[in-house]
Design a protein around this motif. Sequence first.
Motif, PDB file in Angstrom:
ATOM      1  N   GLU A 199      53.402  32.611  37.903  1.00 11.17           N
ATOM      2  CA  GLU A 199      54.249  33.326  38.860  1.00 11.17           C
ATOM      3  C   GLU A 199      55.153  34.332  38.172  1.00 11.17           C
ATOM      4  OE1 GLU A 199      57.137  32.363  42.690  1.00 11.17           O
ATOM      5  OE2 GLU A 199      56.706  30.786  41.211  1.00 11.17           O
ATOM      6  N   SER A 200      55.671  33.985  36.991  1.00 12.34           N
ATOM      7  CA  SER A 200      56.600  34.882  36.310  1.00 12.34           C
ATOM      8  C   SER A 200      55.934  36.206  35.937  1.00 12.34           C
ATOM      9  CB  SER A 200      57.171  34.209  35.060  1.00 12.34           C
ATOM     10  OG  SER A 200      56.144  33.882  34.144  1.00 12.34           O
ATOM     11  N   LEU A 201      54.643  36.175  35.605  1.00  6.63           N
ATOM     12  CA  LEU A 201      53.934  37.422  35.296  1.00  6.63           C
ATOM     13  C   LEU A 201      53.858  38.317  36.534  1.00  6.63           C
ATOM     14  CD1 LEU A 201      50.985  36.404  32.949  1.00  6.63           C
ATOM     15  CD2 LEU A 201      52.886  37.931  32.432  1.00  6.63           C
ATOM     16  N   TYR A 202      53.618  37.709  37.683  1.00  7.93           N
ATOM     17  CA  TYR A 202      53.590  38.481  38.918  1.00  7.93           C
ATOM     18  C   TYR A 202      54.959  39.098  39.203  1.00  7.93           C
ATOM     19  CZ  TYR A 202      54.304  39.116  43.928  1.00  7.93           C
ATOM     20  OH  TYR A 202      54.676  39.611  45.143  1.00  7.93           O
ATOM     21  N   ARG A 203      56.025  38.282  39.097  1.00 12.87           N
ATOM     22  CA  ARG A 203      57.375  38.787  39.367  1.00 12.87           C
ATOM     23  C   ARG A 203      57.764  39.891  38.384  1.00 12.87           C
ATOM     24  NH1 ARG A 203      57.744  37.039  44.411  1.00 12.87           N
ATOM     25  NH2 ARG A 203      57.440  34.783  44.575  1.00 12.87           N
ATOM     26  N   ALA A 204      57.367  39.713  37.100  1.00 15.33           N
ATOM     27  CA  ALA A 204      57.729  40.696  36.086  1.00 15.33           C
ATOM     28  C   ALA A 204      57.078  42.051  36.354  1.00 15.33           C
ATOM     29  CB  ALA A 204      57.327  40.190  34.703  1.00 15.33           C
ATOM     30  N   ASN A 205      55.888  42.044  36.909  1.00 14.27           N
ATOM     31  CA  ASN A 205      55.184  43.292  37.198  1.00 14.27           C
ATOM     32  C   ASN A 205      55.621  43.908  38.519  1.00 14.27           C
ATOM     33  OD1 ASN A 205      53.081  43.714  35.027  1.00 14.27           O
ATOM     34  ND2 ASN A 205      52.608  41.627  35.608  1.00 14.27           N
ATOM     35  N   ALA A 206      55.908  43.050  39.492  1.00 19.13           N
ATOM     36  CA  ALA A 206      56.214  43.538  40.843  1.00 19.13           C
ATOM     37  C   ALA A 206      57.475  44.393  40.874  1.00 19.13           C
ATOM     38  CB  ALA A 206      56.359  42.357  41.799  1.00 19.13           C
ATOM     39  N   LYS A 207      58.389  44.186  39.937  1.00 19.01           N
ATOM     40  CA  LYS A 207      59.660  44.911  39.961  1.00 19.01           C
ATOM     41  C   LYS A 207      59.482  46.409  39.723  1.00 19.01           C
ATOM     42  CE  LYS A 207      61.234  42.367  36.663  1.00 19.01           C
ATOM     43  NZ  LYS A 207      62.077  41.746  35.612  1.00 19.01           N
ATOM     44  N   TYR A 208      58.339  46.831  39.172  1.00 16.76           N
ATOM     45  CA  TYR A 208      58.100  48.251  38.911  1.00 16.76           C
ATOM     46  C   TYR A 208      57.405  48.941  40.085  1.00 16.76           C
ATOM     47  CZ  TYR A 208      59.045  46.582  34.206  1.00 16.76           C
ATOM     48  OH  TYR A 208      59.630  45.987  33.117  1.00 16.76           O
ATOM     49  N   ARG A 209      57.209  48.207  41.186  1.00 14.32           N
ATOM     50  CA  ARG A 209      56.579  48.752  42.384  1.00 14.32           C
ATOM     51  C   ARG A 209      55.210  49.373  42.063  1.00 14.32           C
ATOM     52  NH1 ARG A 209      59.574  46.859  46.462  1.00 14.32           N
ATOM     53  NH2 ARG A 209      59.026  48.632  47.785  1.00 14.32           N
ATOM     54  N   PRO A 210      54.320  48.595  41.449  1.00 13.99           N
ATOM     55  CA  PRO A 210      53.051  49.166  41.003  1.00 13.99           C
ATOM     56  C   PRO A 210      52.018  49.220  42.121  1.00 13.99           C
ATOM     57  CG  PRO A 210      53.099  46.857  40.409  1.00 13.99           C
ATOM     58  CD  PRO A 210      54.422  47.158  41.099  1.00 13.99           C
ATOM     59  N   ILE A 211      50.898  49.847  41.808  1.00 15.25           N
ATOM     60  CA  ILE A 211      49.694  49.769  42.630  1.00 15.25           C
ATOM     61  C   ILE A 211      48.905  48.574  42.137  1.00 15.25           C
ATOM     62  CG2 ILE A 211      47.556  50.940  43.293  1.00 15.25           C
ATOM     63  CD1 ILE A 211      48.985  53.589  42.586  1.00 15.25           C
ATOM     64  N   TRP A 212      48.502  47.708  43.059  1.00 15.21           N
ATOM     65  CA  TRP A 212      47.777  46.495  42.656  1.00 15.21           C
ATOM     66  C   TRP A 212      46.271  46.723  42.795  1.00 15.21           C
ATOM     67  CZ3 TRP A 212      50.520  43.042  40.158  1.00 15.21           C
ATOM     68  CH2 TRP A 212      51.866  42.893  40.434  1.00 15.21           C
ATOM     69  N   GLU A 213      45.560  46.572  41.677  1.00 19.92           N
ATOM     70  CA  GLU A 213      44.109  46.723  41.677  1.00 19.92           C
ATOM     71  C   GLU A 213      43.472  45.352  41.445  1.00 19.92           C
ATOM     72  OE1 GLU A 213      42.277  49.247  42.326  1.00 19.92           O
ATOM     73  OE2 GLU A 213      43.832  50.802  42.450  1.00 19.92           O
ATOM     74  N   PRO A 214      42.649  44.872  42.384  1.00 18.15           N
ATOM     75  CA  PRO A 214      42.068  43.530  42.233  1.00 18.15           C
ATOM     76  C   PRO A 214      41.064  43.467  41.082  1.00 18.15           C
ATOM     77  CG  PRO A 214      41.106  44.639  44.114  1.00 18.15           C
ATOM     78  CD  PRO A 214      42.217  45.517  43.633  1.00 18.15           C
ATOM     79  N   ARG A 215      41.006  42.288  40.463  1.00 18.23           N
ATOM     80  CA  ARG A 215      40.033  42.016  39.406  1.00 18.23           C
ATOM     81  C   ARG A 215      39.279  40.742  39.777  1.00 18.23           C
ATOM     82  NH1 ARG A 215      38.760  45.850  35.394  1.00 18.23           N
ATOM     83  NH2 ARG A 215      40.512  47.329  35.388  1.00 18.23           N
ATOM     84  N   TYR A 216      38.000  40.668  39.378  1.00 19.10           N
ATOM     85  CA  TYR A 216      37.122  39.615  39.868  1.00 19.10           C
ATOM     86  C   TYR A 216      36.456  38.845  38.735  1.00 19.10           C
ATOM     87  CZ  TYR A 216      37.599  42.135  44.279  1.00 19.10           C
ATOM     88  OH  TYR A 216      38.114  42.744  45.396  1.00 19.10           O
ATOM     89  N   LEU A 217      36.135  37.592  39.062  1.00 19.72           N
ATOM     90  CA  LEU A 217      35.269  36.767  38.223  1.00 19.72           C
ATOM     91  C   LEU A 217      33.881  36.794  38.843  1.00 19.72           C
ATOM     92  CD1 LEU A 217      34.691  34.535  36.045  1.00 19.72           C
ATOM     93  CD2 LEU A 217      35.345  32.871  37.799  1.00 19.72           C
ATOM     94  N   LEU A 218      32.859  37.106  38.033  1.00 24.68           N
ATOM     95  CA  LEU A 218      31.482  37.125  38.495  1.00 24.68           C
ATOM     96  C   LEU A 218      30.732  35.957  37.879  1.00 24.68           C
ATOM     97  CD1 LEU A 218      30.804  39.508  40.376  1.00 24.68           C
ATOM     98  CD2 LEU A 218      32.496  40.215  38.678  1.00 24.68           C
ATOM     99  N   PHE A 219      29.910  35.280  38.680  1.00 22.55           N
ATOM    100  CA  PHE A 219      29.203  34.092  38.216  1.00 22.55           C
ATOM    101  C   PHE A 219      27.887  33.965  38.979  1.00 22.55           C
ATOM    102  CE2 PHE A 219      32.142  33.134  41.585  1.00 22.55           C
ATOM    103  CZ  PHE A 219      31.402  32.367  42.478  1.00 22.55           C
ATOM    104  N   ALA A 220      26.958  33.189  38.403  1.00 22.65           N
ATOM    105  CA  ALA A 220      25.643  33.030  39.022  1.00 22.65           C
ATOM    106  C   ALA A 220      25.635  31.926  40.068  1.00 22.65           C
ATOM    107  CB  ALA A 220      24.587  32.747  37.950  1.00 22.65           C
TER     108      ALA A 220
END
Length: 598
Positions: free
Chosen positions: A552-573
């Motif tokens: 959670e702290s990583l999310y809070r630390a980044n959110a304070k800069y009002r960024p654009i959020w780009e999703p990242r994915y895990l791919l699996f078979a």
Amino acid sequence: MASQQSALIPPRPTAAQRTPGTQPSRLRRRAADATVWYLRVIAVLNIVAVMSLPFRQEVYEHNNGRITLHLHRQHAHHSGQFFTPYLATAGLISAALAIFFVLVMRRRKRAAWVVNLALSAPLFVLYVLALTQHEYRAHAFNWLSAALTGLFVAALLISRREFHAVGDPSNPKLALAVGVGGLVVTGGLGTLLVHATNTIPGATLADELGYTLLRGVSVGPLADRVSTVHAPRWTDIIINILLAAAFCLVLYALFRSPRGRRLLGPEDEERLHALLDKHGARDSLGYFALRRDKAAIFSPTGKAAVTYRVVGGVSLASGDPIGDPEAWPGAIDAWLTEARQHAWTPAVMGASEEAGTIYARHGLDALELGDEAIVDIADFTLEGRAMRVVRQAHNRVRRAGYTVRIRRHEDIPADEMALLIDRADHWRDGATERGFSMALGRLGDPSDGRCVMLECRDADDVPRALLSFVPWGEHGLSLDLMRRDRACENGLMEFMVVELLLRAAELDIHRVSLNFAMFRSVFERGSRLGAGPVLRLWHATLTFFSRWWQIESLYRANAKYRPIWEPRYLLFARSSDIPRIGLASARAEGFLTLPGKN
């Protein structure tokens, strides 16, 4: 779920589709599965035999002043007239070997098939020859042992064509060194223990050493032939455990994952640099493909590549393929083909939505891992109520006399870079260097001259923190390394990030990628009014684990800069592969380290 059917694993034909010509294939599959189940049962029996040893009844007989030990129900066995099926030795080494064979035989490794046949076939022949002797033929258990071993050999022969996967990279020299060292250490400790607990006087060192080595193989009647040694059963168990542990270390050393070992050759690195020069602006994680503990596989045209590392039988790629998107399918096909040849489980960490769509066309399913925080320099400002906390922290640190210097790595003199590297190592939180998908894993390398270093000094001009960013095309940066002195002012990292964002125009930087926030959407929506019970439970669970892993702290630390959020994915078979992929990812990122890991 139909989409979870991997392109690597063709569906089995239905009953209506089967023809007489497909029956041999079905027989081969069943024979291959039978070999795996046999090894599983043998492993369990070996472990049970060792663990049950203290509970067996013992009977002692005195014969001319010498004690002969007979275990309950095994007097005939001790006389040497019984033999056991393949790998059934009542020992943990055999159990570990059987478990290892289970893992590699499930993956249809050709080398495992060859080794099993090389061990079991001569043993079966020996059993058949032994049964020609009356003393062995008289016992039904010997016939059963020969029959089980023969059936195992027959199953191996029938399923020969099922085992087609080539072997994994190995390190035989390291395994030999570990084996010799482990045998000397554990054998020496076991011999000392036998000498201290032996109840029969007059045993020679050779007798005690022989007893120790035999007990390492089996806690059964094998070592009872050494008539000058009689040790307590707890001694036998300890010796068996010690030598089994040494054997497991040998297997680990032989097939350990190459963390820290160079896999990316100079030629491959040069080709990747060329691809990044043309297409590096597409993916903020592209530069991390240059980690030298990754391998690269290129498309037939050479215009794209997938970088990956094999960890625990998982071929773990990271980020998007490098290069021209039109050539991505060719690189993905080559990577999946190699995974199929080696029976590796394919997985991708941190793929973008665009790359995830291409991977999905090749049979992989997607699971959203979280979001990457990207700050657009043109939209960033410290003004406004929403930025009040960041603005206050920045002003407080600046008033305390801290300053930030921003330079490209190539502009930093060698002596200053050496000092920064030394400080970075000193400030590192823990002994393990973490990172795989979103970290470069090195600092100050001459080939990384375009990276950007932020050096923060206090009012006395003493270095207190540093940030390092890798290039993201010509006009972007992606965060690589954050290190700071734990005794310095709070808010130092926020001060440095804001300084970079405010002065980015000096380096012609238009966008900056900050930390990755895992499960960001859960933290953002889980505490809102109207969140459902499942989402609230998931939010509470992640909040609990954030006490240790700072999710959670990583999310809070980044959110304070009002960024654009780009999703990242895990791919699996397959969904069943996710726990295994998670374990491999934790090992690759450095969150889970094993003994002796580099």
